[in-house]
Design an enzyme around this catalytic site. Sequence first.
Site, short mmCIF file in Angstrom:
data_model
loop_
_atom_site.label_atom_id
_atom_site.label_comp_id
_atom_site.label_asym_id
_atom_site.label_seq_id
_atom_site.Cartn_x
_atom_site.Cartn_y
_atom_site.Cartn_z
N ASN A 79 32.64 42.64 38.09
CA ASN A 79 31.92 42.31 38.74
C ASN A 79 33.04 41.51 40.45
O ASN A 79 32.49 41.17 41.42
CB ASN A 79 31.08 40.47 38.76
CG ASN A 79 29.95 41.51 38.04
OD1 ASN A 79 29.44 42.67 38.11
ND2 ASN A 79 29.13 40.65 36.28
N LEU A 105 36.09 39.96 41.63
CA LEU A 105 35.93 37.81 41.73
C LEU A 105 35.92 37.28 42.77
O LEU A 105 35.66 37.05 43.77
CB LEU A 105 37.90 38.28 41.93
CG LEU A 105 39.03 38.51 40.84
CD1 LEU A 105 40.69 37.71 41.13
CD2 LEU A 105 39.17 38.50 39.42
N HIS A 106 34.85 36.82 41.86
CA HIS A 106 33.87 36.08 43.20
C HIS A 106 34.16 33.90 42.76
O HIS A 106 35.14 33.96 42.36
CB HIS A 106 32.32 36.79 42.78
CG HIS A 106 32.43 37.84 43.40
ND1 HIS A 106 32.15 38.42 44.78
CD2 HIS A 106 31.98 39.35 42.80
CE1 HIS A 106 32.30 39.52 44.23
NE2 HIS A 106 32.44 40.42 43.19
N LEU A 107 33.13 33.95 42.65
CA LEU A 107 32.96 32.74 43.25
C LEU A 107 34.11 31.85 42.21
O LEU A 107 34.58 30.84 42.17
CB LEU A 107 31.39 31.12 43.03
CG LEU A 107 31.22 30.05 43.35
CD1 LEU A 107 32.42 30.14 44.48
CD2 LEU A 107 30.42 29.52 42.97
#
Length: 593
Positions: free
Chosen positions: A22, A24-26
């Site tokens: 996914n 590197l998000h939040l």
Amino acid sequence: MSRFFNFFSKELTHTSEVQARNGLHLRPCALLAKKADAFTSTLTLHANGKSADAKKLNALLALGLEFKDTITLSARGRDAKDALHALGLLLDSFKDEKEAIKLSQSHREYKGDFLKGEAIHIGIAMAKPFIYANDLGLNKNENFKEATSRVKNELKHIKNDIFEAQLAILESIEAKSFKEFEKIIDSHISRVQDGANSTKADDYKDIRNRIFKSASKPKIPNDPFILLSDSLLPSDIEYLSKSKVAGVALKDISPRSHVAMLLRSLDIPTLKVDFDADSLKDIVIIDADSKVLLIDPKSEDIKIAKNAIREREEIKKSAFIKSGEHTITKNRETIKVLANVHDLASAKEAKEFGSDGIGLLRSEFIFKEKKPTLEEQIRFYAEIFALFDDVCVRTLDVGGDKKLPYINIREEQNPFLGIRGIRLLQTHQEIISEQLRAILKAANNRAIKIMFPMVATPREFIEAKALALRVAKKENIQIDNVQFGIMIEVPSVLFTLEEFDKVVDFYSIGTNDLAQYLFAIDRTHKTLQIDDTEGVIYRAITKIARETIKPLSICGELASDIHNTQKLIECGLTTLSVAPKMIPRIKEKIRDV
Ligand code: PEP
Ligand code: MG
């Protein structure tokens, strides 16, 4: 000054690839920024032709890091090498989350016939099956008075809060004959059956069975066995605890019931599974880690199970030997493992299992039958404080499913949403005030923590702390070393952390209640179960860990399951408070994270 130094020092770099599907998000960016901020070096992340200050969450998010992107972390400064090492390991640990969870659980491949079930307590066991039928006939040789005193006597001799609570229930029933007793107890059962206290029905049934049936229980094998039954009552577990039961398979059991809690506390691998007694062969395997009951294991399966059981025993032994040591992850992060306890015996058990302190002392279980005197309370707290340097006492958390015979809370439509925890200050302030007096006197200004449960607003905390300060002033007790904090159990706290941070000294996340309030599912409900496919609870934990600047721990049951240890550390937690028996294995797991 450090900026100036950093500018002229040598640049070190670490290059890797984003491994999380996914991107590197939040959550990972927040963890990265938080970790980076602990170093004085200038830390920059380069990707896709752009650069970002690794200490700034928004800058990291703006890089829009996706799966397979090449990322280079550069560091300049005094601690550049350490920073690069720690952040490099952290970046490498951001794999696809679901994959990571799967890998941390053991799924063994079997050849023989098996039934899929739901794990109530992890572990693996292999032995002869034994069908346990707890339906004994009436004992015709006793009159009602004899039966009642026999049962009271039985309950008095079991040192466990669940049975002490059953004794209190029995003592509160005013009946003179079997008939009268049956009518009263049946009305209690039907009142709680489908409501907020549904798991309490088991306790009423247990008392009824004890009264109507003889003290003898079904005969059980002398050799190790796997118990299979439709369901069990708390008294059955008490009986089984003295046997060689290796594993338990039940058709009907709620993961949050008293029976489940007792099985976990005895560390018995347990599965909820629908089985047919006629299809069981001479040997069966319960593999709660893989959530299966093997009803006809092949020779390869027996080998796998033997190895897994031996491995489990070895891990338990070596974990126990090392349990007194500090726990440091492979990322060189120190994680504290504290214990959830409820009396002196469990606090001593925590000490034996290598606990770093007490993260949650559930004080409501200490004095159940009658209101304790101030002196009794002081003595009790002083004994626990003498065992550890770090003790956190939670003030009385009565209400909901927790009751005390001497605290009369009016019947409410929704007891879990009513007078509970800190709200007791509105109805029984004198009891909390006396408890605070006992805690503060026992502490005698040593460094202890006082924690208030079910706090929803900063005002509630401020008022509770003010009461403690008034008590200390009146009694002339020094409290400079006493810290005050709250359990995070009510969702409103998640959105007011900034305001809470200004007044509290620490927090502990109580996921048992936080989960029930987030999903609006009664924690004792027999049939409704939380489906957290979206990871709401972990998102809540991450949000808290990211936003608060005050010391944070977790003491909900979730933390006692080793399958969750890695995720909790990844969420940013550095203190876990768990069931005493689980401490050695959780410490061992942490050393592998
Ligand atoms: C919790 O709610 O997670 C908790 C630890 O408190 P209790 O289970 O005693 O309500
Ligand atoms: Mg709670």
